[in-house]
Design a protein around this motif. Sequence first.
Motif, mmCIF file in Angstrom:
data_model
loop_
_atom_site.group_PDB
_atom_site.id
_atom_site.type_symbol
_atom_site.label_atom_id
_atom_site.label_comp_id
_atom_site.label_asym_id
_atom_site.label_seq_id
_atom_site.Cartn_x
_atom_site.Cartn_y
_atom_site.Cartn_z
ATOM 1 N N ALA A 181 0.813 -1.211 0.000
ATOM 2 C CA ALA A 181 0.000 0.000 0.000
ATOM 3 C C ALA A 181 0.849 1.265 0.000
ATOM 4 O O ALA A 181 0.322 2.348 -0.241
ATOM 5 C CB ALA A 181 -0.921 0.009 1.222
ATOM 6 N N GLY A 182 2.133 1.154 0.250
ATOM 7 C CA GLY A 182 2.960 2.327 0.482
ATOM 8 C C GLY A 182 3.507 3.015 -0.743
ATOM 9 O O GLY A 182 4.162 4.054 -0.629
ATOM 10 N N VAL A 183 3.273 2.450 -1.933
ATOM 11 C CA VAL A 183 3.656 3.109 -3.178
ATOM 12 C C VAL A 183 2.493 2.997 -4.152
ATOM 13 O O VAL A 183 1.651 2.105 -4.037
ATOM 14 C CB VAL A 183 4.934 2.499 -3.811
ATOM 15 N N SER A 184 2.440 3.915 -5.118
ATOM 16 C CA SER A 184 1.343 3.951 -6.080
ATOM 17 C C SER A 184 1.884 4.546 -7.366
ATOM 18 O O SER A 184 3.040 4.958 -7.434
ATOM 19 C CB SER A 184 0.183 4.779 -5.527
ATOM 20 N N ALA A 185 1.056 4.588 -8.396
ATOM 21 C CA ALA A 185 1.556 5.046 -9.690
ATOM 22 C C ALA A 185 0.470 5.787 -10.454
ATOM 23 O O ALA A 185 -0.729 5.607 -10.208
ATOM 24 C CB ALA A 185 2.055 3.864 -10.520
ATOM 25 N N VAL A 186 0.918 6.618 -11.395
ATOM 26 C CA VAL A 186 -0.001 7.338 -12.271
ATOM 27 C C VAL A 186 0.605 7.394 -13.660
ATOM 28 O O VAL A 186 1.796 7.668 -13.810
ATOM 29 C CB VAL A 186 -0.309 8.752 -11.733
ATOM 30 N N SER A 187 -0.211 7.087 -14.663
ATOM 31 C CA SER A 187 0.218 7.288 -16.048
ATOM 32 C C SER A 187 -0.295 8.652 -16.493
ATOM 33 O O SER A 187 -1.413 9.048 -16.154
ATOM 34 C CB SER A 187 -0.298 6.176 -16.962
ATOM 35 N N VAL A 188 0.551 9.375 -17.239
ATOM 36 C CA VAL A 188 0.263 10.764 -17.582
ATOM 37 C C VAL A 188 0.435 10.959 -19.082
ATOM 38 O O VAL A 188 1.509 10.687 -19.633
ATOM 39 C CB VAL A 188 1.190 11.733 -16.820
ATOM 40 N N SER A 189 -0.614 11.446 -19.742
ATOM 41 C CA SER A 189 -0.538 11.708 -21.169
ATOM 42 C C SER A 189 0.181 13.029 -21.435
ATOM 43 O O SER A 189 0.341 13.875 -20.545
ATOM 44 C CB SER A 189 -1.946 11.775 -21.775
#
Length: 373
Positions: A181-189
């Motif tokens: 739970a301590g890391v996450s991600a986002v894809s960005v156009s």
Amino acid sequence: MSEESTAVTHPFLDLAPLGADRFAAIEDRVARLLSTEQDVVIMQGEALLPLEGAIRAAAGPGTTALNVITGPYGQTFGDWLRDCGATVIDLAVPFHTAVTAEQIRQAFAEHPRIDFVSLVHAEAATGNTNPVAEIGEVVRAHGALFYLDAVASIGAEPVLPDAWGVDLCVIGAQKAMGGPAGVSAVSVSERAWARMAANPKAPRRSYLSLLDWKERWIDGGRTALLHAPAQLEMLALEACLERIEAAGPKAVMARHASAAAATRAGAVALGGGLEPYVYEARDAAPVATTLRPPSGLVASELVRRALAADPAVPLAAGGGALAKEMIRVNHYGAEATPGAVRASLAALGVALSEQGLTVEVEAALRAVEGAWG
């Protein structure tokens, strides 16, 4: 006794530093999971970090946002958008259903200035899932920026930001992926980066800042990290991705779909007045199944009794006001198994029996077996 002999040792305490190359390689694996050519940024915190950071970067006083509410997270997004100074049009639908592409189209017709759409894919909190591919076509036709919370859905059902026209797609590993739970991600156009760069209120030199990652990490060739990474969480994410790759994403998603179908079928067969909370199976999320208690009974009390019968089952009551009317079977990650589904229904059977209701536990278990794909 020497200081050396009394020192506490553990393999987790003596790891070599996580370098930029390995960090970038983990980002690349996330990109492959998402089938995206967009930039992927792994942020060093729970998914609320990129969820808030992406809104604050892309929205401001000139933004007109369509905020879709199919559960509690949609309500939170609306609050953030208003705090950014955006004009917000809330599109709320009952939590027992899903939003439709036609409802999105109608919102654009009524408010043609909409240039930002925020949506949750699968709502683990309410057990519904939204048809993102169809909605994405509508959003793309109107040229709006599309922000998607796929934290619960990733690993349980397809998440395809490029194919669906999603500009900001946030994921977390702690649910269907079965990871940390301590890391996450986002894809960005590229469109989203441009919107952020043009936003004078976008966070900079801030833990919330996506632009910091763009300018100091991506544009620099991913050679120098902004700060010390959350090493254990990054290694756990890497191991989680390896496990999904080894099993095959389709197999992992099929397991979650089977768990949802089996839970729904088993709950109906169990009887005692228990019913699916989400009316239509097509609107039900593969990550969690929500159920309505029999009339006159409180969901949180039934969950308490079920957990007393079997503390290991993945059951919870709905949050807040939903605690009275919603039971959640959280069959995601390691709990997306026939055993977890059977145990959950058996425990609910005990709880219902204690309330004097007639249940058919054996019929429920047979239904689970018959529905498991």
